[in-house]
Design an enzyme around this catalytic site. Structure first.
Site, PDB file in Angstrom:
ATOM      1  N   ASP A 170      52.465  90.984   0.490  1.00 42.66           N
ATOM      2  CA  ASP A 170      51.048  90.661   0.425  1.00 42.66           C
ATOM      3  C   ASP A 170      50.416  92.034   0.702  1.00 42.66           C
ATOM      4  O   ASP A 170      51.143  92.962   0.938  1.00 42.66           O
ATOM      5  CB  ASP A 170      50.728  89.673   1.511  1.00 42.66           C
ATOM      6  CG  ASP A 170      49.532  88.958   0.775  1.00 42.66           C
ATOM      7  OD1 ASP A 170      49.183  87.832   1.443  1.00 42.66           O
ATOM      8  OD2 ASP A 170      48.616  89.435   0.121  1.00 42.66           O
TER       9      ASP A 170
HETATM   10  C1  GLC Z   1      45.363  88.613  -0.268  1.00 42.01           C
HETATM   11  C2  GLC Z   1      45.918  87.288  -0.268  1.00 42.01           C
HETATM   12  C3  GLC Z   1      46.921  86.795  -1.288  1.00 42.01           C
HETATM   13  C4  GLC Z   1      46.296  87.638  -2.495  1.00 42.01           C
HETATM   14  C5  GLC Z   1      46.638  89.209  -2.458  1.00 42.01           C
HETATM   15  C6  GLC Z   1      46.310  90.080  -3.558  1.00 42.01           C
HETATM   16  O1  GLC Z   1      45.253  89.223   0.873  1.00 42.01           O
HETATM   17  O2  GLC Z   1      46.657  87.154   0.936  1.00 42.01           O
HETATM   18  O3  GLC Z   1      47.050  85.665  -1.338  1.00 42.01           O
HETATM   19  O4  GLC Z   1      47.474  87.018  -3.413  1.00 42.01           O
HETATM   20  O5  GLC Z   1      45.984  89.729  -1.361  1.00 42.01           O
HETATM   21  O6  GLC Z   1      44.743  89.801  -3.893  1.00 42.01           O
END
Ligand code: GLC
Length: 740
Positions: free
Chosen positions: A265
């Site tokens: 993430d």
């Molecule tokens: C965010 C979220 C994740 C998302 C990623 C990209 O912090 O936790 O669900 O897909 O970043 O935006």
């Protein structure tokens, strides 16, 4: 490209080139002024020019023309002309936004979610995207957590069915085919278990609970062929997911058989330093690589450290090759080596995006997600009455969630716009009544988004608006109050310790209820809310969640009876926040406080009931259904002899309706305690007035399996209860036993 060609390509890549394939940066870095980026944000990230033009993927940018331009320029500079991957959070729609996922869970219709995912994939693909960071399948039990809106709820079986349907909707049977994108299931694992419902917080679960409740939906996505998995921000039993080898190698890869790309993430690898697990970025790079994380989202931890770690003999280049091969294989499955632009098509964008077919689907999905929580006869609306719409959602188009990051609120249909097409305007009026939130409500860090909080009127303007609305309510026969959470109060980094409808709106509700007892609340929410006061006073409450682009049309259809609400709660609505976490599939305890008990020494509160205000699986209809007592074809299940559990459902009301017949079981005594109820099957039954239908379910040995005390999965002999009804609190029970 053939496998041997991929291997030859990998063998020809430099170590730095391989490390850069494992980096993902923001797409906006590549939009135009690369120079400015290289001396600005890229440099801050520690990304040099060479790395910049060898980055394996980007996120957060979409649009056929601009992604085609990025791809063209990038591939000219990339030493082996390897195409870039384009990824985006298309959670519940790109431009045509479908109901938020928790609302989709309320449909109890995974197939419908599959169709929504398919439509979203088509809009994403023509806009140049290759991967969507969806579905989020985290089990949720804590309404304080802002991201419950992104899940399909508190039940592992229901979440698993939705996970499968959405993966198949996004991917089809081959992500290389037109209008398909690679799906990324997230967040692995158990992000929904954040302590105290506070986002990014610690997760402390027994392995038993992790395996029994939290892991099955991810497994369902993997069994459905999901191409990518995303790590979660949280620790799992003391180790951050992104550096957790047990979780990622033993469980995800070895046990669950996932062989696709594992992406972190956003900055989650770097954050293992803040967690106190990695000593520094190099340590984080080493640990994450050894855990099998293939892509580092939005930091340079991999790009800036892996080469040196290999040269110092601290990590094996073979691990890097393993990750890069998975990335190259994904690009190959998408057909990018043959056509790096895949489905990007500026002309098709104009016809596909927000097309009538997608809008029609969005309206269908919205109408099926509404949950009728209360109705003392005011719904459907008597159209001969004088009606006042009073509330900040009356003419609000911000009815998509904070995870509809690509959505266009201007394309949304507000309640007022839809009502003006249907209601008699000689006796229907529309009033905002109050702002969504107080002027001093704090949306920290939302930047200009925080400014988007509707209103920001002066005190006297607010007073005037308020009084005018209350006066209108006084003169009306019926007041319809579209009220609820602001969309920015839900989603990521939006945990709430109080789960109320904003006080400024409750004040309006109280003043209206003083002048008119006939109130219908149309509730907008991204989470279960504390509805005690509102549900006591209003004569009807229709939960519409954040219903998406066609929300207004669907809501008016529901208010006027053109559609009959059939949604069922996918997550318990607590009596109050003090009861959280509350979920139907709890354990009995040694002192269960059974209904009607008045004993002191029981597992209970002395100030509130144990039962939620509205339970999982609950939802009313404009018609009535009669469900017959459960009949069983036998009272013993064996390994070779299942039994059939049946009920007859009859529509005893005056209008057509759909009921969700739910089957729950309880393993009364087992080597580990079992939930007091577990949803195992359900069936949606649509009936005309007077019509009846038999609902039949097979109970076999497989349905009775669980993670036993010895760590194996299987069934155990003994007594079982089975319930079949229209909510998790059904009393329609029968008993059977299982013998080997
Ligand atoms: C965010 C979220 C994740 C998302 C990623 C990209 O912090 O936790 O669900 O897909 O970043 O935006």
């Amino acid at each position: 490209m053939k496998k041997e060609d991929l291997k030859a390509l990998l063998a020809d890549m430099s170590l730095q080139e391989k490390a850069d394939q494992m980096m993902q940066l923001m797409g906006l870095f590549y939009l135009d002024d690369a120079e400015g980026v290289l001396t600005g944000p890229a440099r801050e990230l520690g990304v040099g020019e060479e790395d910049f033009w060898m980055t394996g993927s980007i996120l957060g940018t979409y649009g056929a023309e601009q992604l085609m331009a990025i791809q063209k320029k990038y591939m000219e500079k990339q030493p082996h002309h390897i195409p870039m991957l384009f990824m985006m959070d298309v959670i519940h729609g790109l431009k045509t936004v479908f109901p938020m996922p928790l609302a989709q869970g309320a449909t109890f219709e995974p197939e419908l979610s599959g169709r929504c995912a398919q439509a979203a994939a088509r809009e994403a693909a023509v806009s140049g995207l290759h991967v969507t960071f969806s579905p989020m399948v985290d089990l949720v039990r804590d309404a304080r957590w802002g991201r419950v809106m992104e899940s399909t709820g508190e039940d592992p079986y229901l979440n698993g069915l939705f996970a499968k349907a959405q993966v198949e909707g996004f991917q089809g049977d081959d992500i290389g085919k037109p209008y398909k994108v690679c799906s990324c299931v997230k967040h692995f694992a158990a992000y929904g278990g954040a302590w105290a419902g506070r986002d990014y917080n610690t997760v402390e679960l027994t392995e038993h609970t992790l395996r029994e409740f939290y892991l099955p939906p991810y497994k369902a996505a993997i069994d459905a062929g999901v191409g990518m998995v995303m790590t979660s921000f949280n620790t799992v039993n003391g180790i951050p997911a992104s550096t957790n080898r047990w979780l990622m190698r033993d469980i995800l890869r070895d046990e669950m058989g996932f062989d696709g790309v594992l992406i972190s993430d956003f900055s989650a690898i770097l954050e293992t330093v803040a967690h106190g697990n990695s000593a520094d970025e190099a340590d984080a790079a080493k640990k994450a690589l050894e855990a099998g994380v293939d892509i580092d989202m939005m930091t340079s931890v991999y790009a800036a450290n892996l080469c040196r770690l290999v040269e110092e003999g601290k990590v094996s280049e073979a691990l890097i090759d393993e990750s890069v091969m998975r990335i190259l294989e994904l690009k190959n499955k998408l057909g990018l080596f043959e056509n790096p632009y895949k489905d990007a098509n500026p002309e098709e964008e104009k016809t596909v995006i927000l097309c009538d077919e997608h809008r029609k689907l969005a309206k269908e999905a919205a109408g099926k997600c509404f949950v009728l929580l209360k109705n003392d006869g005011l719904l459907p609306v008597d159209m001969s009455k004088k009606v006042a719409f009073v509330g900040p959602y009356t003419n609000c188009k911000e009815i998509i969630s904070s995870w509809a990051v690509t959505g266009d609120v201007n394309a949304c249909v507000s309640i007022e716009e839809a009502a003006r097409e249907v209601f008699d305007l000689t006796r229907t009026t529309f009033h905002q009544g109050c702002q969504m939130l107080d002027n001093d409500y704090h949306l920290t860090g939302f930047g200009n988004l925080g400014e988007s909080v509707p209103g920001k009127l002066s005190e006297e303007e607010q007073k005037k608006m308020f009084e005018e609305a209350v006066e209108a309510a006084k003169k009306a026969d019926l007041v319809i109050m579209p009220i609820g959470e602001h969309f920015l109060q839900t989603g990521e980094a939006a945990s709430r310790a109080m789960i109320d409808v904003p006080e400024i709106q409750m004040n309006l509700f109280r003043e209206v209820s003083k002048v008119n007892e006939n109130i219908v609340v149309v509730l907008f929410n991204g989470r279960p809310l504390d509805l005690r006061e509102l549900s006591k006073t209003a004569k009807a409450v229709l939960d519409v969640w954040l219903p998406g682009t066609e929300g207004g049309h669907a809501i008016v259809d529901a208010l006027t009876g053109k559609i009959n609400p059939s949604g069922k709660l996918p997550m318990s609505f607590p009596y109050c926040v003090g009861q959280v976490p509350v979920h139907y599939n709890e354990y009995s305890t040694g002192r269960p406080n059974l209904e009607g008990m008045q004993e002191r020494f029981k597992s209970k509160y002395i100030d509130i009931p144990n039962a939620p205000l509205y339970p999982f699986g609950y939802g009313l209809s404009y018609t009535d259904f009669e469900i017959s007592p459960v009949t069983l074809s036998g009272d013993v299940v064996t390994d070779v002899q299942p039994i059939r559990a049946c009920v007859t459902v009859k529509n005893t009301g005056k209008v057509e309706g759909t009921e969700v017949i739910q089957l729950y079981i309880q393993d009364v005594a087992a080597s580990v305690v079992r939930p007091v109820k577990e949803l195992k099957r359900f069936e949606k039954v649509k009936l005309c007035p007077g019509e009846e239908k038999k609902a039949e379910f097979i109970i076999d040995e497989e349905m009775l399996r669980f993670l036993r005390a010895d760590g194996t999965v299987g069934s155990e002999e003994g007594k079982f209860r089975v319930w079949i009804g229209n909510s998790s609190n059904t009393k329609n029970e029968a008993v059977f036993s299982y013998q080997k």
